[in-house]
Each structure stands twice: as structure tokens, then as C-alpha cells.
Design an enzyme around this catalytic site. Structure first.
Site, PDB file in Angstrom:
ATOM      1  N   GLY A   1     -55.325   0.948 -60.351  1.00 23.48           N
ATOM      2  CA  GLY A   1     -53.953   0.398 -60.401  1.00 23.48           C
ATOM      3  C   GLY A   1     -53.560   0.498 -61.838  1.00 23.48           C
ATOM      4  O   GLY A   1     -52.803   1.356 -62.036  1.00 23.48           O
ATOM      5  N   ARG A   2     -53.462  -0.533 -62.494  1.00 22.59           N
ATOM      6  CA  ARG A   2     -52.814  -0.754 -63.766  1.00 22.59           C
ATOM      7  C   ARG A   2     -53.361   0.395 -64.799  1.00 22.59           C
ATOM      8  O   ARG A   2     -52.503   0.816 -65.655  1.00 22.59           O
ATOM      9  CB  ARG A   2     -52.955  -2.273 -64.370  1.00 22.59           C
ATOM     10  CG  ARG A   2     -51.957  -3.199 -63.843  1.00 22.59           C
ATOM     11  CD  ARG A   2     -52.568  -4.474 -64.045  1.00 22.59           C
ATOM     12  NE  ARG A   2     -53.965  -5.131 -63.610  1.00 22.59           N
ATOM     13  CZ  ARG A   2     -54.311  -5.983 -63.981  1.00 22.59           C
ATOM     14  NH1 ARG A   2     -53.774  -7.251 -64.643  1.00 22.59           N
ATOM     15  NH2 ARG A   2     -55.639  -6.570 -63.437  1.00 22.59           N
TER      16      ARG A   2
ATOM     17  N   ARG B   1     -53.766  -2.681 -45.114  1.00 22.85           N
ATOM     18  CA  ARG B   1     -54.219  -3.313 -46.068  1.00 22.85           C
ATOM     19  C   ARG B   1     -54.227  -4.863 -45.777  1.00 22.85           C
ATOM     20  O   ARG B   1     -53.522  -5.327 -44.991  1.00 22.85           O
ATOM     21  CB  ARG B   1     -53.097  -3.054 -47.300  1.00 22.85           C
ATOM     22  CG  ARG B   1     -53.873  -3.603 -48.780  1.00 22.85           C
ATOM     23  CD  ARG B   1     -52.774  -3.238 -49.788  1.00 22.85           C
ATOM     24  NE  ARG B   1     -53.671  -3.202 -50.968  1.00 22.85           N
ATOM     25  CZ  ARG B   1     -53.150  -3.441 -52.312  1.00 22.85           C
ATOM     26  NH1 ARG B   1     -51.917  -3.910 -52.431  1.00 22.85           N
ATOM     27  NH2 ARG B   1     -54.020  -3.223 -53.311  1.00 22.85           N
TER      28      ARG B   1
ATOM     29  N   TYR C   1     -47.166 -11.335 -46.991  1.00 22.42           N
ATOM     30  CA  TYR C   1     -46.073 -10.885 -46.133  1.00 22.42           C
ATOM     31  C   TYR C   1     -46.262 -10.946 -44.647  1.00 22.42           C
ATOM     32  O   TYR C   1     -47.070 -11.516 -44.349  1.00 22.42           O
ATOM     33  CB  TYR C   1     -45.803  -9.432 -46.573  1.00 22.42           C
ATOM     34  CG  TYR C   1     -45.490  -9.213 -48.306  1.00 22.42           C
ATOM     35  CD1 TYR C   1     -44.505  -9.810 -48.699  1.00 22.42           C
ATOM     36  CD2 TYR C   1     -46.365  -8.318 -49.173  1.00 22.42           C
ATOM     37  CE1 TYR C   1     -44.099  -9.723 -50.072  1.00 22.42           C
ATOM     38  CE2 TYR C   1     -46.042  -8.147 -50.241  1.00 22.42           C
ATOM     39  CZ  TYR C   1     -44.963  -9.023 -50.916  1.00 22.42           C
ATOM     40  OH  TYR C   1     -44.714  -8.850 -52.095  1.00 22.42           O
TER      41      TYR C   1
ATOM     42  N   GLN D   1     -46.766   3.307 -47.952  1.00 21.68           N
ATOM     43  CA  GLN D   1     -46.944   1.914 -47.427  1.00 21.68           C
ATOM     44  C   GLN D   1     -45.808   1.263 -46.977  1.00 21.68           C
ATOM     45  O   GLN D   1     -44.641   1.636 -47.571  1.00 21.68           O
ATOM     46  CB  GLN D   1     -47.509   0.796 -48.638  1.00 21.68           C
ATOM     47  CG  GLN D   1     -47.976  -0.211 -48.075  1.00 21.68           C
ATOM     48  CD  GLN D   1     -48.298  -1.301 -49.175  1.00 21.68           C
ATOM     49  OE1 GLN D   1     -47.374  -1.645 -50.211  1.00 21.68           O
ATOM     50  NE2 GLN D   1     -49.582  -1.757 -49.248  1.00 21.68           N
TER      51      GLN D   1
END
Length: 391
Positions: A319-320, A227, A175, A103
Site C-alpha cells: 500500500g503506502r 474485502r 462500512y 472497489q
């Protein structure tokens, strides 16, 4: 091998690349790179432990230029000098057939002059983010915009030459790519701002430049993903109608998948509380099978992932939970679901490759890691690393 789950079935992209299953490990910041952005041994250890099960593993984000750095401990793909570490990273991630995706991003206004060592952060317009202690960025010039687009192209070249199977453009999480699309951060009146079409331009030009690198340096099975975050709560800010129009355009670009960034896979609109249709289903309808979708957000158990696939979404990202259980896929494949770990003990941190920098970052983000015993966790932090303070 367990075959009752559709997420264990392979998927073949339109470019001919086949991934072995529909489980993705999404990009998760571990803040463990060296100060200059080089890949560290701690990072290699973490990826060595956590790879090999998922069909695709997406790296934590790497900055494409020095001034695009967003946080300490962030790896970089801004210079050829980082290639030795990037080659090791790609090799480490590509175990047991897992596809390694890098990424890449520019943080834009979501950085600060301390992180940039005295340099003022930049963005589409000189508008500070609505967060504590945010600095007002400097507006990018036309030439600087073109240079950043080129930086994305060069970063893609390096990813290809390092041996990665693909790249993911980070157009989410506020971002720089999202900043150009957002009417909050983009107040320009040139070709890069104003109308919806103009606010799409930066992302579309980056995609075009990335594809040029793919055509020149990669074979025809290199993966390019994008994304996106569907909404903002700022006023003015990104609203779902504009996002769906943008996604309609993205679905016809030379990209291979769309990754929807949300904290809950079935989240509904943040701004229209009367709309109870999950955003991911709205996006699925807009895409209309032109691109595969990755859904992420609170997917922990096999039943959670299967619900995503059963809804016609192509990939489910854990994810987590992948931090707590690096062998999640392998245990499902072997029919050992009862042995999957859904909680984390402080005594397991080293065996999971979680160093103190990663732990600090997770704490600063208030990540719920499902500690076995929160008091035990705090006591262990105080004893082992002198306490955890947010960044």
C-alpha cells in the site's frame, strides 16, 4: 528479469483469468475526485504513474449510491453519467497487463449529514459509531435494503461496461456491509439481523446480485473479490470466531478472492491477547484452498512480500510503499532492488501524482509516509499548500 521471488510468478484464478504476478496495489483513498463524484484529471495522472507493475491494482472505493458517500473527494459509480470518466480510469489502469479492479461500497453510518448535503446517514440500526462526532444513523427499511443491494448490482454492471477486469466488494473497515454483520451496529430482529446467519444475509444477497450482473454483462473471466476486517474492538462487536464462520460460508460463494484488511499482515487477535497465531494463518486454514487470499499490512520490501507468499498466501498487497515507489515491481524484476525508494521527499510529490487533496487525506489518517526529513516536509507544506489540516 529476476526470478528468485515467488511473488513474481503468475497466478490463474479458477475462472481462467491469469494475473502476471502476485503483487497487488490495495485500495487507497486519494480524495481527489470531483465534487460530484466524477473521476478527475488528477486521479488519472496518479494512476498513470503508479500502474503497470502489479498484477492487480484495486481502485480507491467508489460509492454505489449518492447516500452511500463516505467522504469528500470520493469517486462514484452510482449513475451512468460517470461512465466517461470510469472508462478512462479503467483504460489508464490497465497498462502493461495490470488487472484493474474497482472497489465498491456504501459507507452507511461512517458518513455524516455534512458529506451527504443534509441527508441523515443510514445503517442496519440507529446506533452511532464509537468515534468522535459520530451521528446516529437512521435504520434502513426493508425496501431500502433491497434498493442498496440493487445498487451494488448496477455498480457492477457499470464497472463491466467501463472495461474493468473485476470488482471488489468492500465488506471491511466498518462500512455498511460490515455494519450489517456486526452485532454492534446491527440490532435488528428481522431477517437482516439477530442471529449470525441473519447478519451474514446482506453480504450474501449482494454477492448474489453482483453475480447476476456478471452473468448478464461480463465474460467468464470477470473477477469478483471481497474485502473483510476480521475483528472489531467494540462491545458487542465482531469477534474472530464469528468471522471464521462467515469466511467458511464466503469461501463457497461465487467470488474469486478474499482480501484480508489489516494494518499488519501478521497481526494476531485484538481481543484475545493470549492467542499468538497470526489471523491470516487462521483464515488460510478455514478457507482450505477454496479461495485465493490477499494479505496486506506493512509489506514494504521484497522480503516482506516473499514471506507472505512462502506462508501459502496467494497475493501480497503493498500500500503506502507503492505511493513512495511506483516502480517497485519493475525494479525487482530488473534486479534493481537497491534503487527502490522507501522514503518520500516533498520535492517528489508532483512526480508521484500526489496532489494536495491526497496529501491532506493521508495527513488526516496519520499515515506514516517515511519522510526523508519531517521538518523539510512541514516547511514545504506550509510554503506550497498553506499547511495541512486533518479532515
Amino acid at each position: 528479469m529476476a526470478t528468485k521471488y515467488n511473488f513474481l510468478k503468475p497466478y490463474t484464478f479458477k475462472n481462467g483469468t491469469t494475473v502476471k504476478n502476485r503483487i497487488v496495489i490495495p485500495p487507497m483513498t486519494e480524495a481527489a475526485a470531483l465534487e460530484n463524484g466524477a473521476v478527475s484529471q488528477d486521479e488519472l495522472k496518479y494512476f498513470d504513474i503508479h500502474t503497470g507493475g502489479a498484477g492487480m491494482f484495486i481502485t480507491p472505493v467508489l460509492n454505489v449510491s449518492n447516500d452511500g458517500k463516505g467522504f469528500e473527494g470520493e469517486p462514484s459509480v452510482a449513475n451512468d453519467k460517470f461512465m466517461p470518466g470510469l472508462i478512462k480510469l479503467a483504460h489508464t489502469m490497465k497498462q502493461n497487463g495490470t488487472k484493474a479492479i474497482m472497489q465498491i461500497f456504501d459507507a452507511g453510518r461512517m458518513s455524516n449529514s455534512k458529506i451527504l448535503r443534509g441527508t441523515q446517514p443510514v445503517s442496519a440500526s440507529p446506533v452511532a459509531a464509537l468515534r468522535p462526532n459520530a451521528e446516529t444513523p437512521r435504520e434502513l427499511t426493508e425496501d431500502e435494503i433491497e434498493q442498496i443491494i440493487e445498487d451494488f448490482g448496477q455498480a457492477t454492471r457499470r464497472a463491466i461496461q467501463a472495461g474493468f477486469d473485476g470488482i471488489e466488494l468492500h465488506g471491511a473497515n466498518t462500512y455498511l456491509m460490515q455494519q450489517f454483520f456486526s452485532p454492534h451496529s446491527n440490532r435488528r430482529n428481522d431477517k437482516w439481523g439477530g442471529s449470525l446467519e441473519n447478519r451474514m444475509r446482506f453480504a450474501l444477497e449482494i454477492i448474489k446480485r453482483v453475480q447476476k450482473s456478471v452473468d448478464e454483462y461480463a465474460d467468464d473471466k470477470f473477477i469478483v473479490g471481497y474485502r473483510i476486517s476480521p475483528e472489531e474492538i467494540e462491545e458487542p462487536g465482531i469477534r474472530l470466531d464469528d468471522t471464521l464462520k462467515f469466511i467458511d460460508v464466503l469461501a463457497d460463494q461465487p467470488i474469486d478472492y478474499l482480501h484480508i484488511s489489516m494494518g499488519y499482515a501478521w497481526r494476531t487477535s485484538l481481543n484475545d491477547k493470549s492467542d499468538d497465531e497470526p489471523i491470516i494463518l487462521k483464515i488460510k486454514q478455514t478457507v482450505n484452498n477454496r479461495l485465493p487470499l490477499i494479505s496486506v499490512g506493512s509489506i514494504e520490501k521484497p522480503a516482506d512480500a516473499e514471506k507472505v507468499i512462502d506462508a501459502g498466501i496467494d497475493f501480497a498487497a503493498i500500500g503506502r510503499e507503492s505511493i513512495r515507489e511506483p516502480n517497485w515491481v519493475q525494479k525487482v524484476e530488473l534486479g534493481q532492488e537497491d534503487s527502490i525508494h522507501y522514503q518520500l521527499s516533498p520535492t517528489e510529490l508532483d512526480s508521484l501524482g500526489i496532489n494536495s487533496a491526497f496529501l491532506d487525506f493521508l495527513n488526516s489518517m496519520n499515515a506514516d509516509l517515511h519522510w526523508v526529513d519531517k521538518k523539510e516536509a512541514k516547511d514545504n507544506f506550509d510554503k506550497e499548500i498553506g499547511g495541512v489540516e486533518g479532515n
